[in-house]
Design a protein around this motif. Structure first.
Motif, PDB file in Angstrom:
ATOM      1  N   GLN A  31      -4.598  12.757  11.265  1.00  0.00           N
ATOM      2  CA  GLN A  31      -5.431  12.492  10.097  1.00  0.00           C
ATOM      3  C   GLN A  31      -6.392  11.329  10.383  1.00  0.00           C
ATOM      4  O   GLN A  31      -7.580  11.423  10.103  1.00  0.00           O
ATOM      5  CB  GLN A  31      -4.539  12.153   8.891  1.00  0.00           C
ATOM      6  N   ASN A  82       8.067  13.713   1.715  1.00  0.00           N
ATOM      7  CA  ASN A  82       7.038  12.993   2.489  1.00  0.00           C
ATOM      8  C   ASN A  82       7.061  13.449   3.939  1.00  0.00           C
ATOM      9  O   ASN A  82       8.056  13.275   4.640  1.00  0.00           O
ATOM     10  CB  ASN A  82       7.290  11.481   2.392  1.00  0.00           C
ATOM     11  N   ARG A 107       4.643  12.356   6.056  1.00  0.00           N
ATOM     12  CA  ARG A 107       3.739  11.425   6.763  1.00  0.00           C
ATOM     13  C   ARG A 107       4.453  10.831   7.985  1.00  0.00           C
ATOM     14  O   ARG A 107       5.635  10.487   7.919  1.00  0.00           O
ATOM     15  CB  ARG A 107       3.309  10.322   5.806  1.00  0.00           C
ATOM     16  N   TYR A 108       3.661  10.729   9.063  1.00  0.00           N
ATOM     17  CA  TYR A 108       4.214  10.206  10.321  1.00  0.00           C
ATOM     18  C   TYR A 108       3.079   9.496  11.064  1.00  0.00           C
ATOM     19  O   TYR A 108       1.936   9.977  11.096  1.00  0.00           O
ATOM     20  CB  TYR A 108       4.770  11.355  11.156  1.00  0.00           C
ATOM     21  N   SER A 109       3.427   8.394  11.646  1.00  0.00           N
ATOM     22  CA  SER A 109       2.419   7.669  12.449  1.00  0.00           C
ATOM     23  C   SER A 109       3.098   7.076  13.688  1.00  0.00           C
ATOM     24  O   SER A 109       4.296   6.769  13.654  1.00  0.00           O
ATOM     25  CB  SER A 109       1.745   6.569  11.623  1.00  0.00           C
ATOM     26  N   ALA A 113      -2.055   8.555  12.842  1.00  0.00           N
ATOM     27  CA  ALA A 113      -1.322   9.111  11.678  1.00  0.00           C
ATOM     28  C   ALA A 113      -1.459  10.639  11.673  1.00  0.00           C
ATOM     29  O   ALA A 113      -2.565  11.176  11.888  1.00  0.00           O
ATOM     30  CB  ALA A 113      -1.854   8.531  10.371  1.00  0.00           C
ATOM     31  N   ASN A 114      -0.385  11.324  11.447  1.00  0.00           N
ATOM     32  CA  ASN A 114      -0.413  12.796  11.509  1.00  0.00           C
ATOM     33  C   ASN A 114      -1.199  13.391  10.349  1.00  0.00           C
ATOM     34  O   ASN A 114      -1.422  12.739   9.318  1.00  0.00           O
ATOM     35  CB  ASN A 114       1.001  13.359  11.532  1.00  0.00           C
ATOM     36  N   GLU A 169      -1.019  15.228   7.432  1.00  0.00           N
ATOM     37  CA  GLU A 169      -0.014  15.645   6.437  1.00  0.00           C
ATOM     38  C   GLU A 169      -0.481  16.859   5.638  1.00  0.00           C
ATOM     39  O   GLU A 169       0.311  17.747   5.290  1.00  0.00           O
ATOM     40  CB  GLU A 169       0.291  14.480   5.498  1.00  0.00           C
TER      41      GLU A 169
END
Length: 646
Positions: free
Chosen positions: A79, A114, A116-118, A135-136, A138
């Motif tokens: 992202q 959630n 979300r992953y970074s 950041a992935n 999402e």
């Protein structure tokens, strides 16, 4: 709930649970795999060696690094990419993918949680160090999972639908023997004779088959014993033990019942003084044999429908002949004399047979008619050459010939002079079972009931013309008023025996399927005993179209009542002779016996000509389930009037 439905429901719930668990497991696996793949792409991009990247014109390799990262990563993987130099005097560089609205609904995004992953990684250049944070994406991950979810829902629906159909067919096939057993048990409960269904491949179910077969056999034997007991009790009470004809009490009951109809007919009294001579000069065996010979001659000679034969004293035989004309009564008496005279040849005595005749009069009682017969017998004894004498009634209408009645009926049909009266049958639960149709011909100031002319029509084989007219009129009445109670129509003997009438019904009834359940046909008991084949064909025709039928004058004939089990009528109307003297213990016992025989087969029993409250209460105690008569008609009319006023 049936066992089949319960088992099907349990199987479906179990299958649905397994399919849901399988789908959830697959979704979790797909979710984990997609997230892991995204993370691996980011890790792979950050694990590259960026130390040899060419330096740019400004003091950093940020642009070269960002270019390299965007080439290594797909837009679906990240992202944002943030490149931050360690030297504070330099600004960080941020790269973002274009943002669009997610196709996944908000509730789904909230449900899956959630995603979300970074990941942060430090990259060392020759003269510089930078920190890269990726950041992935999402939104792409949510869209991908939503697509998997829809695919899983479709697959689960197809699997569940196929599973349900297959399970239903398998259970239906497995339960087929059980369903046949249920059908057989219902038929057995309704006392309907049917063949035992074929054996199943299940051992425990075969045990039930065996038990039901034994139960059916026991019920059939019980009914036969009950029918024989009823016949034995009736014979003991009303049959002469030597001649096997009706005794005096039986004959007088039949005569009283017949006289209440004000019906045309005649009576014959045969006096056989030779019987006394036989007992006195021969022996009792010879006398009994002579009585049996006389009874045999009477049974073989008299073929008149609904006739009643009885031995009313030691030497007297009486014959009741409803709906017979004077000329035919005379001819029958002459024939009887010719058949009985040879029986006197074995005895050396001038004593023989004398015959008295009479035609019924209006308002004549049984005692008056028997007195007329006694006088006629005395007159006959005065002419030994032809010992037959007739005491004629005064009612000229009764002396009309058959052709007169035929023309009267045909004219009444053409000129719409046949009128109908409906008399209700009320059951124990106060529900109207049906209304019996009574027909009368109105011409000028004269009224003629069906009892006066039906016998003549039957003798001429013209009863079908009258029955067709009545049936057609009743169907029109039922069509015009959908709230009108069901109608019961009495069929003449000639209609029951006429194949053309059967064909006419077969063509008529299919056009009125909704009215068939509101029609009843009443057939005289004599038809079931004397014209069994044609009556059975008619009953099969009526059953085919769901038209119910009943038996009129039930219990009149000295025959076994087992024929009820073969024909299975909806109801029987007990002969009025059995409901006349309810205070007589013998009469009450016979009525109870024949009523219980019908009741054991689930057949409604109806008593007719109920005129008093006392009679109604007494009949209610004797296995009678329905009532018909003046008091019933008045009660139903009063109830109907009150309902309309409300």
């Amino acid at each position: 709930m049936t066992l089949f439905k319960n088992l099907f429901r349990i199987t479906i719930i179990t299958g649905l649970t397994l399919i849901v668990l399988m789908s959830v497991t697959r979704f979790i696996a797909l979710q984990s795999g997609t997230k892991h793949a995204q993370q691996q792409h980011i890790k792979h991009a950050l694990s590259q060696d960026f130390s040899q990247l060419p330096r740019q014109q400004y003091d950093s390799s940020l642009v070269a690094l960002s270019t390299a990262l965007t080439m290594l990563l797909h837009p679906n993987d990240y992202q944002t990419i943030v490149i931050s130099p360690t030297q504070t005097q330099q600004q960080s560089l941020t790269i973002s993918t274009p943002q669009t609205t997610s196709v996944a609904p908000a509730w789904f995004i909230a449900t899956v949680g959630n995603n979300r992953y970074s990941q942060t990684h430090t990259i060392n250049f020759v003269n510089d160090t930078v920190i890269v944070t990726i950041a992935n994406n999402e939104k792409w991950l949510s869209d991908q999972l939503w697509g998997y979810t829809k695919q899983l829902l479709i697959e689960a629906s197809v699997i569940f639908g196929s599973f349900s159909v297959v399970i239903f067919l398998i259970l239906r096939l497995a339960f087929a023997p059980f369903q046949r057993l249920i059908t057989y048990s219902k038929q057995l409960e309704q006392n309907y004779q049917t063949n035992l269904p074929p054996r199943a491949r299940y051992h425990d179910l075969n045990q039930l088959y065996k038990s039901y077969s034994s139960l059916a056999h026991q019920l059939e034997n019980h009914f036969r014993v009950q029918a024989k007991e009823a016949a034995h009790l009736r014979e003991k009470a009303y049959r002469d033990p030597i001649s096997q004809l009706g005794n005096r009490e039986y004959f007088l009951n039949q005569l009283d019942a017949w006289l209440t109809k004000a019906e045309q007919g005649g009576l014959i009294l045969i006096q056989a003084k030779i019987i006394n001579h036989s007992y006195r000069h021969k022996n009792y065996q010879q006398g009994d044999h002579l009585i049996r010979e006389i009874a045999l001659v009477l049974n073989q000679t008299i073929t008149h429908s609904n006739c009643t034969l009885g031995r009313i004293s030691k030497t007297e035989f009486a014959i009741l002949l409803p709906q017979i004309q004077q000329d035919k009564l005379q001819a029958l008496a002459e024939r009887l004399l010719d058949m009985l005279t040879p029986l006197t040849k074995a005895f050396d005595t001038p004593l023989g047979f004398t015959i008295g005749l009479t035609i019924t009069e209006n308002n004549a009682s049984a005692s008056q008619l028997l007195a007329q017969l006694d006088n006629a017998v005395i007159a006959a004894a005065l002419s030994p050459a032809k010992p037959i004498a007739q005491s004629e009634g005064k009612n000229s209408i009764n002396n009309k010939g058959k052709q007169y009645w035929k023309e009267l009926v045909l004219s009444a049909i053409r000129n719409q002079q046949i009128h109908f009266h409906y008399q209700p049958v009320l059951m124990q639960n106060n529900a109207v079972y049906h209304q019996e149709v009574f027909s009368t011909i109105q011409r000028n100031d004269d009224n003629f009931s069906a009892n006066q002319f039906v016998g003549a029509l039957d003798e001429l084989g013209q009863g079908t013309l009258f029955d067709k007219h009545v049936i057609t009129a009743c169907i029109k009445q039922l069509q015009a008023d959908r709230q009108f109670p069901a109608l019961a129509i009495n069929l003449t003997r000639s209609s029951v025996q006429d194949p053309a009438f059967h064909r006419w019904l077969h063509e008529l009834l299919p056009y009125h399927p909704l009215l068939c359940k509101r029609l009843f046909f009443e057939i005289q008991e004599g038809c079931f005993i004397e014209e069994t084949d044609m009556t059975q064909l008619l009953c099969q025709l009526l059953n085919r179209f769901d038209v119910r039928f009943g038996i009129d004058n039930f219990g009149r004939h000295f025959k076994s009542l087992e024929y009820l089990n073969d024909f299975k009528p909806a109801y029987v109307k007990i002969d009025f002779a059995f409901t006349l003297q309810l205070n007589n213990p013998t009469q009450a016992a016979v009525l109870t016996s024949i009523s219980r025989t019908a009741h054991s087969l689930g057949i409604e029993t109806i008593a007719t000509r109920v005129e008093t409250e006392t009679q109604l209460e007494r009949l209610s105690e004797l296995f009678v389930s329905g009532f018909q008569g003046f008091i019933i008609e008045r009660q139903v009319t009063r109830t109907h009037s009150l309902a309309k006023s409300i």
